[in-house]
Motif scaffolding. Sequence first.
Motif, PDB file in Angstrom:
ATOM      1  N   LYS A 142       7.644   2.254  -7.905  1.00 49.42           N
ATOM      2  CA  LYS A 142       7.190   3.164  -8.976  1.00 49.42           C
ATOM      3  C   LYS A 142       7.525   4.083  -9.625  1.00 49.42           C
ATOM      4  O   LYS A 142       8.382   4.391 -10.678  1.00 49.42           O
ATOM      5  N   GLU A 143       7.510   4.760  -8.289  1.00 51.56           N
ATOM      6  CA  GLU A 143       7.790   6.100  -9.144  1.00 51.56           C
ATOM      7  C   GLU A 143       9.615   6.645  -9.351  1.00 51.56           C
ATOM      8  O   GLU A 143       8.797   7.307 -10.211  1.00 51.56           O
ATOM      9  N   PRO A 189       3.981   2.279  -4.529  1.00 53.67           N
ATOM     10  CA  PRO A 189       3.889   3.235  -5.599  1.00 53.67           C
ATOM     11  C   PRO A 189       5.171   3.754  -5.188  1.00 53.67           C
ATOM     12  O   PRO A 189       5.754   4.818  -6.133  1.00 53.67           O
ATOM     13  N   THR A 221       0.890  -1.178   0.047  1.00 51.22           N
ATOM     14  CA  THR A 221      -0.117   0.088  -0.309  1.00 51.22           C
ATOM     15  C   THR A 221       0.887   1.420  -0.294  1.00 51.22           C
ATOM     16  O   THR A 221       0.608   2.384  -1.093  1.00 51.22           O
ATOM     17  N   LYS A 222       1.984   1.160   0.254  1.00 53.65           N
ATOM     18  CA  LYS A 222       2.780   2.607   1.083  1.00 53.65           C
ATOM     19  C   LYS A 222       4.040   2.425   0.206  1.00 53.65           C
ATOM     20  O   LYS A 222       4.862   3.415  -0.225  1.00 53.65           O
TER      21      LYS A 222
END
Length: 286
Positions: A124-125, A121, A117-118
């Motif tokens: 990927k960024e 992301p 969840t944290k």
Amino acid sequence: MFKIFTFKQLAVISFALCIIMISGAILNTFSPYIPVNAQSSVTVPIIMYHQISEKVSNCGDYTITVKLLREDFQYMKENDIHPVSVKELSEYVKEGKPLPENPIVITFDDGERSFITKVLPLLKEYSYPANVNIVGSLTELYTKNGDTDDRYAYLNAEDIKALSSEPLVEIGCHTYNLHSLGTRRGMSKLKSETQEEYTAMIRNDIKLFQEKFYEITGKKTVYFAYPYGLRNDTALDILKNEKFTVTLTCRESSNTISVGGDLYELGRFNRPYGKSSHIFFKSIFS
């Protein structure tokens, strides 16, 4: 004055050159490829994260905020520190495939649900690879109870299946059910156990993990992280026999990785809360 060769002499020379070229091609085909400019060894630190939280009040030695994790990633980006996957380390060791300057490996232990969840992301960024080491029994527990509160829950089977398809994520074994500091501390041997009983216990735990992991992902992992870093030679021998090619400890030191070497018993730096990214990474690369 130029030397004049007869037709017979030219034929012999041509034949010899052909033999040399063919021999070279055969040798290249059957010899491992190692680039000419490959480093013979490289220093690689590994970071060990655990839980990621929104609240500072939850933070400590094994929990940091999302904000601090982002600051770590940004610090690496701005200071030419290049996260690499464990697979890339393996390719360097086996094939001599060059690694970037200032390589580092990012790992997450225990399989907290905050990883999907944290953490994901942010991976990927920044396009950063990471290794997450899961405890099989906790995955099974949270698959059955359906609890997905990432403040305390662990990755369930659905999460593991999804992560197994993520190109930036590598999943490792943190044992099936030996992540405990109770009667048995991690993978340590009990005084009451015979060596045969101890060996059978570890083999059964690893076998159960791989079976459950295969049911979810259709794969088996070759990455292993010792619970609490507690290890011994018996455990290592079993892991080698079970085809694990990478073992991660909690020894806080960088690793000298060599072409033709191995990736067993690698050290890792725990990432606690309370240190700025600058101070933390400076201590690793000093």
